[in-house]
Motif scaffolding. Structure first.
Motif, PDB file in Angstrom:
ATOM      1  N   LEU A   1       1.039  -1.331  -0.014  1.00  0.00           N
ATOM      2  CA  LEU A   1      -0.003   0.040  -0.067  1.00  0.00           C
ATOM      3  C   LEU A   1       0.817   1.036  -0.070  1.00  0.00           C
ATOM      4  O   LEU A   1       2.110   1.306   0.199  1.00  0.00           O
ATOM      5  N   ALA A   2       0.083   2.457  -0.237  1.00  0.00           N
ATOM      6  CA  ALA A   2       1.093   3.620  -0.360  1.00  0.00           C
ATOM      7  C   ALA A   2       0.997   4.611   0.866  1.00  0.00           C
ATOM      8  O   ALA A   2      -0.275   4.477   1.218  1.00  0.00           O
TER       9      ALA A   2
ATOM     10  N   TRP B   1       5.935   3.710  -1.647  1.00  0.00           N
ATOM     11  CA  TRP B   1       4.929   4.109  -2.580  1.00  0.00           C
ATOM     12  C   TRP B   1       4.550   5.330  -2.097  1.00  0.00           C
ATOM     13  O   TRP B   1       3.791   5.036  -1.072  1.00  0.00           O
TER      14      TRP B   1
ATOM     15  N   TYR C   1       0.679   6.819 -13.155  1.00  0.00           N
ATOM     16  CA  TYR C   1      -0.868   7.381 -12.961  1.00  0.00           C
ATOM     17  C   TYR C   1      -1.533   6.414 -11.617  1.00  0.00           C
ATOM     18  O   TYR C   1      -1.176   5.568 -11.648  1.00  0.00           O
ATOM     19  N   LYS C   2      -2.001   7.054 -10.963  1.00  0.00           N
ATOM     20  CA  LYS C   2      -2.974   6.783  -9.996  1.00  0.00           C
ATOM     21  C   LYS C   2      -4.527   6.432 -10.725  1.00  0.00           C
ATOM     22  O   LYS C   2      -5.210   7.483 -10.611  1.00  0.00           O
TER      23      LYS C   2
ATOM     24  N   LYS D   1      -2.527  13.231  -4.415  1.00  0.00           N
ATOM     25  CA  LYS D   1      -3.894  13.383  -5.144  1.00  0.00           C
ATOM     26  C   LYS D   1      -4.043  14.713  -5.464  1.00  0.00           C
ATOM     27  O   LYS D   1      -3.489  15.843  -4.830  1.00  0.00           O
TER      28      LYS D   1
ATOM     29  N   GLU E   1     -16.230   6.226   2.515  1.00  0.00           N
ATOM     30  CA  GLU E   1     -14.842   7.213   2.308  1.00  0.00           C
ATOM     31  C   GLU E   1     -15.603   8.549   2.686  1.00  0.00           C
ATOM     32  O   GLU E   1     -16.562   8.736   2.353  1.00  0.00           O
TER      33      GLU E   1
ATOM     34  N   ARG F   1      -8.569  -2.327  -7.621  1.00  0.00           N
ATOM     35  CA  ARG F   1      -7.316  -3.180  -7.717  1.00  0.00           C
ATOM     36  C   ARG F   1      -7.767  -4.739  -7.676  1.00  0.00           C
ATOM     37  O   ARG F   1      -8.354  -5.400  -7.115  1.00  0.00           O
TER      38      ARG F   1
ATOM     39  N   LYS G   1       1.270   8.483  -2.341  1.00  0.00           N
ATOM     40  CA  LYS G   1       0.300   8.623  -3.561  1.00  0.00           C
ATOM     41  C   LYS G   1       0.422  10.185  -3.388  1.00  0.00           C
ATOM     42  O   LYS G   1       0.293  10.972  -2.207  1.00  0.00           O
TER      43      LYS G   1
ATOM     44  N   THR H   1      -8.412  11.278   1.648  1.00  0.00           N
ATOM     45  CA  THR H   1      -9.620  10.726   2.246  1.00  0.00           C
ATOM     46  C   THR H   1      -9.519   9.942   3.341  1.00  0.00           C
ATOM     47  O   THR H   1      -8.222   9.439   3.423  1.00  0.00           O
TER      48      THR H   1
HETATM   49  P1  ATP Z   1      -7.254   5.196  -2.034  1.00  0.00           P
HETATM   50  O1  ATP Z   1      -8.050   5.235  -0.683  1.00  0.00           O
HETATM   51  O2  ATP Z   1      -6.519   6.325  -1.903  1.00  0.00           O
HETATM   52  O3  ATP Z   1      -7.728   4.765  -3.029  1.00  0.00           O
HETATM   53  P2  ATP Z   1      -6.354   2.806  -0.585  1.00  0.00           P
HETATM   54  O4  ATP Z   1      -6.353   2.958   0.475  1.00  0.00           O
HETATM   55  O5  ATP Z   1      -7.223   2.234  -1.504  1.00  0.00           O
HETATM   56  O6  ATP Z   1      -6.214   4.245  -1.443  1.00  0.00           O
HETATM   57  P3  ATP Z   1      -3.523   2.976  -1.097  1.00  0.00           P
HETATM   58  O7  ATP Z   1      -2.581   2.179  -0.667  1.00  0.00           O
HETATM   59  O8  ATP Z   1      -3.786   4.295  -0.310  1.00  0.00           O
HETATM   60  O9  ATP Z   1      -5.015   2.353  -1.196  1.00  0.00           O
HETATM   61  O10 ATP Z   1      -3.296   3.525  -2.508  1.00  0.00           O
HETATM   62  C1  ATP Z   1      -3.002   2.597  -3.540  1.00  0.00           C
HETATM   63  C2  ATP Z   1      -4.392   2.185  -4.456  1.00  0.00           C
HETATM   64  O11 ATP Z   1      -4.182   2.952  -5.515  1.00  0.00           O
HETATM   65  C3  ATP Z   1      -4.174   0.699  -4.611  1.00  0.00           C
HETATM   66  O12 ATP Z   1      -4.571   0.042  -3.866  1.00  0.00           O
HETATM   67  C4  ATP Z   1      -4.597   0.834  -5.950  1.00  0.00           C
HETATM   68  O13 ATP Z   1      -5.817   0.324  -5.973  1.00  0.00           O
HETATM   69  C5  ATP Z   1      -4.672   2.113  -6.492  1.00  0.00           C
HETATM   70  N1  ATP Z   1      -3.698   2.476  -7.794  1.00  0.00           N
HETATM   71  C6  ATP Z   1      -3.904   2.996  -8.820  1.00  0.00           C
HETATM   72  N2  ATP Z   1      -2.937   3.090  -9.685  1.00  0.00           N
HETATM   73  C7  ATP Z   1      -1.816   2.578  -9.092  1.00  0.00           C
HETATM   74  C8  ATP Z   1      -0.445   2.421  -9.432  1.00  0.00           C
HETATM   75  N3  ATP Z   1      -0.037   2.814 -10.573  1.00  0.00           N
HETATM   76  N4  ATP Z   1       0.433   1.910  -8.467  1.00  0.00           N
HETATM   77  C9  ATP Z   1      -0.388   1.394  -7.340  1.00  0.00           C
HETATM   78  N5  ATP Z   1      -1.596   1.499  -7.178  1.00  0.00           N
HETATM   79  C10 ATP Z   1      -2.263   2.196  -7.856  1.00  0.00           C
END
Ligand code: ATP
Length: 592
Positions: free
Chosen positions: A229-230, A421, A251-252, A425, A520, A257, A423, A435
């Motif tokens: 996770l990021a 990793w 790109y996010k 936003k 969320e 996922r 993020k 969020t």
């Molecule tokens: P968020 O609530 O921001 O979507 P999260 O809690 O679901 O985050 P995070 O680890 O915070 O999970 O953010 C990573 C998520 O972003 C991953 O679980 C994946 O679904 C999504 N994602 C989209 N593009 C990418 C990428 N290029 N690399 C990694 N993750 C990505």
């Protein structure tokens, strides 16, 4: 092994919320358990029969459970029902009635763990015509041989209500202590667990084979890997500084996922919370089969709905159509998707999880074809924050949420949320830049336009250390009329008469829910609070942390389990970061 020995320890666990005491009790339980049934005892202690990704639920309905108790105890079902309504706990109801039944008959066989497990497994496996009668018969045979205390835990287990509050990490600590005498060995067990998502299998391996195979534990195609996770940061500059130079900005994408496991000419798909969702995305499976050049592989990708005419990405909500049991074919036609691969964990005998990002990306580029159904996420490599900001703008124009910036040297750390990793936003119109995903644990009746409906919800974060769910806010804004219609439907099946034992709350909600639904939210800030227990004492003695002016973003996180909600320690970190920001702003003003 007698089930009574297990139940006795459960009884002790129930009497404490202290993590160290829980670990002690678990260690006792593990040491008492014959090694060849340790996996079963571990699953049972978590209220399960198999790891979650198998998707097996014991599936006994409330009505049936009450009928079995009334039959075993020889009392009227209505009476049992009314006591259950008041208590809200099937376990104590069973214990009370079976206690009145007098001695268990001399003919009864004492319950063993094996027998409990086997019968529960048969109950879980029973479906279709006549299944009600079969389940009734199997469960009655269990209850007839149970002592009142055993009945309490058997009934809670079959109804999915065994809530001993044991987090996965607590089990790992206990396994390390019990089998190696050294808690620090948890790191190896944790790695094995993160690579297999199967606590029972990890327990069995260390019990029967020792620590060495755990240290060498390998990924298995077909068993989901807990996702990396990021972390979050607010500016490209901070990120480049944190990563110490060149990094990869990707790109996010805002979709779902997927973890795709390809083997034997088939593809299995797991969600972020590791459920098997192969049936939701036959198109993604097909794309992996056809366009991934490896016989066996594990890939990670974000699946996103697209407009085929324009190639534009569509919002996350469009994927809701895939959640159905029926009509997926039609949804596939109406709402096509594209698979955006961003990582490879395994391909043809090579375990990539211990290789750096750069190698993994190179391997990904080699094995994934690029076409209209599958591609690799766009990325740039740079150490220039301006280039990252520019790429971010482009990502947003292309319909993404922002970027995930990755450390070029970092390995794939399964199950970890770290700064490898990060993020970035799009700025929300809010002080907080990210969020927060919280669990709905209660509701209060509304007034005015919302009279007779839920007016506000009580939300909790997840405490990773204790496995508990301390509340962090009430929320009433951001819900559309449609949401207000939909939420009761969604939450009704999880309604319970009293607060779930894992939830901490000083507020008395009008209605309580079993922690299941994650939503969320975005808030204006995090404040110290004398009322909410989330993060109590972390910043100031006696104070917890609460979200101020929280708003529902419209995103139901059904890809998250309660254990994936924003954690207490993340909220504490967000509070600290916010303080730092205020401090910096104040010093800028002072300097001006
Ligand atoms: P968020 O609530 O921001 O979507 P999260 O809690 O679901 O985050 P995070 O680890 O915070 O999970 O953010 C990573 C998520 O972003 C991953 O679980 C994946 O679904 C999504 N994602 C989209 N593009 C990418 C990428 N290029 N690399 C990694 N993750 C990505």
């Amino acid at each position: 092994m007698r089930y009574a020995a297990v139940a006795e320890i459960y009884e002790k666990m129930e009497g404490t919320t202290k993590r160290l005491e829980l670990i002690d009790h678990l260690v006792q339980l593990i040491l008492k358990t014959p090694k060849d049934v340790i996996d079963k005892v571990i699953y049972l202690t978590q209220g399960k029969l198999y790891p979650d990704f198998k998707g097996v639920e014991i599936g006994v309905a409330e009505k049936l459970a009450l009928r079995v108790i009334s039959l075993s105890a020889g009392v009227d079902q209505k009476q049992v029902e009314s006591v259950y309504k008041k208590r809200g706990d099937i376990g104590t109801v069973a214990e009370q009635y079976l206690g009145k039944r007098g001695q268990v008959t001399l003919l009864s066989k004492p319950l063993t763990v094996q027998r409990v497990y086997e019968l529960l497994d048969r109950i879980a496996d029973t479906s279709g015509q006549g299944s009600l009668e079969t389940k009734l018969r199997l469960l009655s045979s269990l209850l007839n041989d149970s002592t009142p205390m055993e009945a309490k835990y058997v009934m809670r287990t079959v109804m999915g209500q065994l809530r001993l509050g044991i987090a996965d990490y607590t089990v790992l600590d206990a396994l390390a202590v019990a089998y190696t005498g050294d808690k620090t060995n948890r790191i190896y067990l944790e790695r094995a667990y993160n690579l297999s998502s199967d606590l029972g299998a990890v327990a069995r391996t260390i019990a029967l084979e020792g620590l060495e195979p755990i240290k060498k534990f390998r990924i298995t195609v077909g068993k989901p890997v807990r996702p990396m996770l990021a972390e979050r940061m607010e500016t490209a500059e901070q990120i480049v500084e944190k990563l110490g130079g060149k990094c990869a900005a990707e790109y996010k994408l805002d979709g779902e996922r997927l973890q795709l496991h390809k083997m034997n000419g088939k593809v299995m798909i797991f969600s972020r919370r590791l459920e098997n969702i192969t049936n939701h995305y036959p198109d993604a499976g097909e794309a992996t089969l056809k366009h991934v050049r490896a016989t066996e592989a594990i890939l990670e990708a974000e699946v996103v709905a697209v407009n085929l005419d324009t190639g534009e990405y569509l919002p996350f909500q469009e994927l809701m159509h895939r959640r159905r049991k029926y009509g997926v074919e039609e949804a596939m036609r109406k709402y096509p998707t594209v698979l955006n691969c961003f990582d490879v964990l395994y391909a043809d005998d090579i375990d990539y999880t211990s290789r750096p990002y750069e190698d993994r990306r190179r391997a990904l580029e080699k094995i994934v074809e690029h076409n209209h159904v599958i591609r690799i996420v766009p990325s740039i490599i740079t150490d220039d924050p301006e280039k990252i900001e520019h790429f971010m703008q482009q990502a947003i124009i292309d319909g993404c949420e922002g970027l995930v910036v990755k450390d070029l040297k970092s390995v794939y750390r399964a199950g970890a949320r770290e700064f490898s990793w990060i993020k970035l936003k799009r700025e929300y119109r809010s002080e907080l830049s990210d969020t927060i995903d919280l669990v709905v644990v209660g509701a209060f009746y509304g007034r005015g336009r919302r009279a007779g409906k839920y007016g506000t919800f009580l939300l909790a974060a997840y405490d990773k250390e204790t496995g508990r769910l301390p509340t962090a806010t009430k929320i009433g804004t951001g819900f559309t009329d449609e949401d207000l219609e939909r939420f009761p439907e969604l939450l009704k099946p999880h309604q319970i008469p009293t607060k779930d034992p894992r939830v901490d709350s000083a507020l008395e909600a009008d209605i309580w829910f079993r922690p299941k639904v994650v939503i969320e939210t975005i808030a204006s800030e995090i404040t110290l609070s004398p009322i909410y227990p989330c993060g109590r004492d972390a910043i100031r003695k006696g104070s917890g942390l609460a979200l101020r002016f929280p708003k529902y973003t419209g995103k139901l996180r059904d890809d998250k389990a309660p254990e994936d909600a924003t954690s207490v320690s993340e909220i504490v970190q967000m509070y600290r970061r916010q303080l730092k920001k205020i401090g910096e702003a104040a010093s800028e003003v002072a300097a001006a």
